[in-house]
Motif scaffolding. Structure first.
Motif, PDB file in Angstrom:
ATOM      1  N   PRO A 107       0.992  -1.231  -0.093  1.00  0.00           N
ATOM      2  CA  PRO A 107      -0.025  -0.146   0.286  1.00  0.00           C
ATOM      3  C   PRO A 107       0.717   1.319  -0.233  1.00  0.00           C
ATOM      4  CG  PRO A 107      -0.228  -1.200   2.233  1.00  0.00           C
ATOM      5  CD  PRO A 107       0.677  -1.992   1.839  1.00  0.00           C
ATOM      6  N   GLY A 108       2.170   1.034   0.632  1.00  0.00           N
ATOM      7  CA  GLY A 108       2.487   2.462   0.486  1.00  0.00           C
ATOM      8  C   GLY A 108       2.295   3.308   1.960  1.00  0.00           C
ATOM      9  N   SER A 109       1.257   3.659   1.894  1.00  0.00           N
ATOM     10  CA  SER A 109       0.938   4.492   3.505  1.00  0.00           C
ATOM     11  C   SER A 109      -0.591   4.123   3.647  1.00  0.00           C
ATOM     12  CB  SER A 109      -0.349   5.463   2.347  1.00  0.00           C
ATOM     13  OG  SER A 109      -0.741   5.583   1.514  1.00  0.00           O
ATOM     14  N   HIS A 110      -0.812   5.078   5.126  1.00  0.00           N
ATOM     15  CA  HIS A 110      -2.292   4.586   5.702  1.00  0.00           C
ATOM     16  C   HIS A 110      -2.748   4.780   5.193  1.00  0.00           C
ATOM     17  CE1 HIS A 110      -3.110   4.319  10.251  1.00  0.00           C
ATOM     18  NE2 HIS A 110      -4.416   4.602   9.686  1.00  0.00           N
ATOM     19  N   ALA A 152      -4.153   3.895   1.863  1.00  0.00           N
ATOM     20  CA  ALA A 152      -4.429   3.163   0.756  1.00  0.00           C
ATOM     21  C   ALA A 152      -4.545   2.361   1.833  1.00  0.00           C
ATOM     22  CB  ALA A 152      -3.098   3.235   0.149  1.00  0.00           C
ATOM     23  N   ALA A 153      -3.759   1.339   2.415  1.00  0.00           N
ATOM     24  CA  ALA A 153      -3.539   0.085   3.479  1.00  0.00           C
ATOM     25  C   ALA A 153      -5.101   0.269   4.489  1.00  0.00           C
ATOM     26  CB  ALA A 153      -2.704   0.063   4.649  1.00  0.00           C
ATOM     27  N   THR A 154      -5.525   1.509   4.554  1.00  0.00           N
ATOM     28  CA  THR A 154      -6.643   0.590   5.009  1.00  0.00           C
ATOM     29  C   THR A 154      -8.097   1.085   4.232  1.00  0.00           C
ATOM     30  OG1 THR A 154      -6.628   3.089   6.731  1.00  0.00           O
ATOM     31  CG2 THR A 154      -8.849   2.774   5.860  1.00  0.00           C
ATOM     32  N   ARG A 155      -8.262   1.692   2.932  1.00  0.00           N
ATOM     33  CA  ARG A 155      -8.610   1.245   1.847  1.00  0.00           C
ATOM     34  C   ARG A 155      -8.754  -0.766   1.725  1.00  0.00           C
ATOM     35  NH1 ARG A 155      -6.766   6.414  -0.324  1.00  0.00           N
ATOM     36  NH2 ARG A 155      -5.087   5.262  -1.778  1.00  0.00           N
ATOM     37  N   GLN A 156      -7.327  -0.577   1.417  1.00  0.00           N
ATOM     38  CA  GLN A 156      -6.843  -1.946   1.071  1.00  0.00           C
ATOM     39  C   GLN A 156      -8.056  -3.726   1.862  1.00  0.00           C
ATOM     40  OE1 GLN A 156      -3.175  -3.788   0.697  1.00  0.00           O
ATOM     41  NE2 GLN A 156      -3.405  -2.418  -1.482  1.00  0.00           N
ATOM     42  N   LEU A 157      -7.507  -3.304   3.327  1.00  0.00           N
ATOM     43  CA  LEU A 157      -8.792  -3.478   4.157  1.00  0.00           C
ATOM     44  C   LEU A 157      -9.570  -3.990   4.437  1.00  0.00           C
ATOM     45  CD1 LEU A 157      -5.817  -3.398   7.583  1.00  0.00           C
ATOM     46  CD2 LEU A 157      -6.088  -5.174   5.651  1.00  0.00           C
ATOM     47  N   ARG A 158     -10.120  -2.572   3.771  1.00  0.00           N
ATOM     48  CA  ARG A 158     -11.594  -2.110   4.001  1.00  0.00           C
ATOM     49  C   ARG A 158     -12.509  -3.130   2.773  1.00  0.00           C
ATOM     50  NH1 ARG A 158     -12.568   4.293   4.596  1.00  0.00           N
ATOM     51  NH2 ARG A 158     -12.289   3.967   7.304  1.00  0.00           N
ATOM     52  N   LEU A 159     -11.293  -3.268   1.667  1.00  0.00           N
ATOM     53  CA  LEU A 159     -12.267  -3.772   0.370  1.00  0.00           C
ATOM     54  C   LEU A 159     -11.763  -5.757   0.702  1.00  0.00           C
ATOM     55  CD1 LEU A 159      -9.761  -2.778  -2.175  1.00  0.00           C
ATOM     56  CD2 LEU A 159     -12.591  -2.850  -2.147  1.00  0.00           C
ATOM     57  N   LEU A 160     -10.909  -6.091   1.351  1.00  0.00           N
ATOM     58  CA  LEU A 160     -10.870  -7.143   2.016  1.00  0.00           C
ATOM     59  C   LEU A 160     -11.677  -8.350   2.908  1.00  0.00           C
ATOM     60  CD1 LEU A 160      -6.488  -7.529   1.888  1.00  0.00           C
ATOM     61  CD2 LEU A 160      -8.572  -8.691   0.619  1.00  0.00           C
ATOM     62  N   SER A 215      -7.018   0.192  14.384  1.00  0.00           N
ATOM     63  CA  SER A 215      -6.058   0.455  15.168  1.00  0.00           C
ATOM     64  C   SER A 215      -5.054  -0.986  14.379  1.00  0.00           C
ATOM     65  CB  SER A 215      -6.736  -1.107  16.498  1.00  0.00           C
ATOM     66  OG  SER A 215      -7.940   0.189  17.354  1.00  0.00           O
ATOM     67  N   TYR A 216      -5.819  -2.267  14.372  1.00  0.00           N
ATOM     68  CA  TYR A 216      -4.446  -2.929  13.517  1.00  0.00           C
ATOM     69  C   TYR A 216      -3.240  -1.799  12.777  1.00  0.00           C
ATOM     70  CZ  TYR A 216      -1.801  -6.279  10.539  1.00  0.00           C
ATOM     71  OH  TYR A 216      -0.476  -6.298   9.516  1.00  0.00           O
ATOM     72  N   LEU A 217      -3.666  -1.226  11.712  1.00  0.00           N
ATOM     73  CA  LEU A 217      -2.771  -0.315  10.874  1.00  0.00           C
ATOM     74  C   LEU A 217      -1.549   0.262  11.785  1.00  0.00           C
ATOM     75  CD1 LEU A 217      -4.537   0.278   8.094  1.00  0.00           C
ATOM     76  CD2 LEU A 217      -3.052  -0.881   7.925  1.00  0.00           C
ATOM     77  N   LEU A 218      -2.263   1.483  13.032  1.00  0.00           N
ATOM     78  CA  LEU A 218      -1.638   1.769  13.688  1.00  0.00           C
ATOM     79  C   LEU A 218       0.156   1.059  14.577  1.00  0.00           C
ATOM     80  CD1 LEU A 218      -3.505   4.023  15.386  1.00  0.00           C
ATOM     81  CD2 LEU A 218      -1.775   4.508  14.186  1.00  0.00           C
ATOM     82  N   PHE A 219      -1.203  -0.773  14.915  1.00  0.00           N
ATOM     83  CA  PHE A 219       0.354  -1.064  15.918  1.00  0.00           C
ATOM     84  C   PHE A 219       1.689  -1.430  14.850  1.00  0.00           C
ATOM     85  CE2 PHE A 219       1.759  -5.465  17.351  1.00  0.00           C
ATOM     86  CZ  PHE A 219       1.167  -5.347  18.099  1.00  0.00           C
ATOM     87  N   THR A 244       3.613  -4.792   3.154  1.00  0.00           N
ATOM     88  CA  THR A 244       3.367  -5.541   3.261  1.00  0.00           C
ATOM     89  C   THR A 244       2.354  -5.756   1.965  1.00  0.00           C
ATOM     90  OG1 THR A 244       3.999  -5.669   5.315  1.00  0.00           O
ATOM     91  CG2 THR A 244       2.313  -7.531   4.200  1.00  0.00           C
ATOM     92  N   ALA A 245       2.028  -6.285   0.968  1.00  0.00           N
ATOM     93  CA  ALA A 245       1.236  -6.616  -0.008  1.00  0.00           C
ATOM     94  C   ALA A 245      -0.091  -7.104   0.909  1.00  0.00           C
ATOM     95  CB  ALA A 245       1.316  -7.847  -0.726  1.00  0.00           C
ATOM     96  N   GLY A 246      -1.217  -6.676   0.913  1.00  0.00           N
ATOM     97  CA  GLY A 246      -2.410  -6.778   1.218  1.00  0.00           C
ATOM     98  C   GLY A 246      -2.144  -5.309   2.236  1.00  0.00           C
ATOM     99  N   SER A 247      -1.509  -5.374   2.688  1.00  0.00           N
ATOM    100  CA  SER A 247      -1.670  -4.667   3.999  1.00  0.00           C
ATOM    101  C   SER A 247      -1.855  -5.962   5.424  1.00  0.00           C
ATOM    102  CB  SER A 247      -2.971  -3.809   4.478  1.00  0.00           C
ATOM    103  OG  SER A 247      -2.634  -3.380   3.403  1.00  0.00           O
ATOM    104  N   ALA A 248      -0.830  -6.667   5.432  1.00  0.00           N
ATOM    105  CA  ALA A 248      -1.637  -7.442   6.869  1.00  0.00           C
ATOM    106  C   ALA A 248      -0.287  -8.787   7.098  1.00  0.00           C
ATOM    107  CB  ALA A 248      -2.856  -8.403   6.152  1.00  0.00           C
TER     108      ALA A 248
END
Length: 198
Positions: free
Chosen positions: A84-87, A89-97, A137-141, A147-151
């Motif tokens: 994702p490269g950024s917070h 983008a990671a938020t968007r990825q995890l909402r999709l997943l 909470s997860y992203l801040l931790f 990481t591909a898929g933000s997980a």
């Protein structure tokens, strides 16, 4: 090949740690390649092409060496998700997943002076239904922005999942070690015999 010059074509600290776990002596080199997906490319074919391209780019500079390249792309219904490269983008990825089934395609390539090999290990991941608060909470931790898929399944990211299944449990981290060992054995390199003692 009396002395093995093994190169990992990656700057990823995760893949370096994985390869170190095999006890092999290696060095790293950063492959300078364009990682943009080509039109009409599937997530699986992206991972294969990039793993091979990374290894070839370094092998061109070090033709007598054995070079390992790797790439991972997350596949969500045919949509490729990379780092994702950024917070945001990671938020968007995890909402999709959230609540969905996705596939992590982890490709590895081994280039030697005489051969080119590439293979893919795929991990099926079932994501839990995730609330906005849980995602934040997860992203801040974990801060899984590289990481591909933000997980990060090797860290708190495992709590995002209902199920994880693969024929190579190391693949989810980014370097499928069972597949890599098989490719190395194909060219006469046995990590057990070559591992550093002590």
């Amino acid at each position: 090949m009396t002395t093995l010059d093994l190169i990992l074509a990656s700057s990823s600290r995760y893949r370096q740690a994985q390869l170190q776990s095999l006890g092999l002596a290696f060095r790293t080199a950063v492959p300078n390649i364009d990682e943009v997906a080509l039109s009409h490319e599937t997530p699986l074919s992206i991972s294969r092409r990039l793993a091979l391209s990374k290894a070839l780019a370094v092998a061109k500079q070090c033709p007598a060496s054995v070079v390992i390249g790797a790439d991972q792309v997350l596949d969500l219904d045919g949509l490729p998700l990379g780092k994702p490269g950024s917070h945001d983008a990671a938020t968007r990825q995890l909402r999709l997943l959230s609540g969905r089934v996705a596939y992590f395609h982890s490709a590895v390539s081994v280039i030697s002076p005489r051969t080119q090999q590439v293979t893919v290990s795929t991990t099926r991941a079932v994501f839990r239904q995730l609330s906005v608060t849980q995602i934040e909470s997860y992203l801040l931790f974990d801060r899984p922005y590289d990481t591909a898929g933000s997980a990060k399944a090797e860290s708190l990211g495992i709590a995002l999942l209902e199920e994880l299944s693969s024929d190579d449990p190391s693949a989810i981290i980014g370097l499928p070690l069972i597949a890599l060992t098989r490719l190395l054995n194909n060219i006469g390199i046995d990590p057990i015999s070559l591992s550093k003692q002590g």
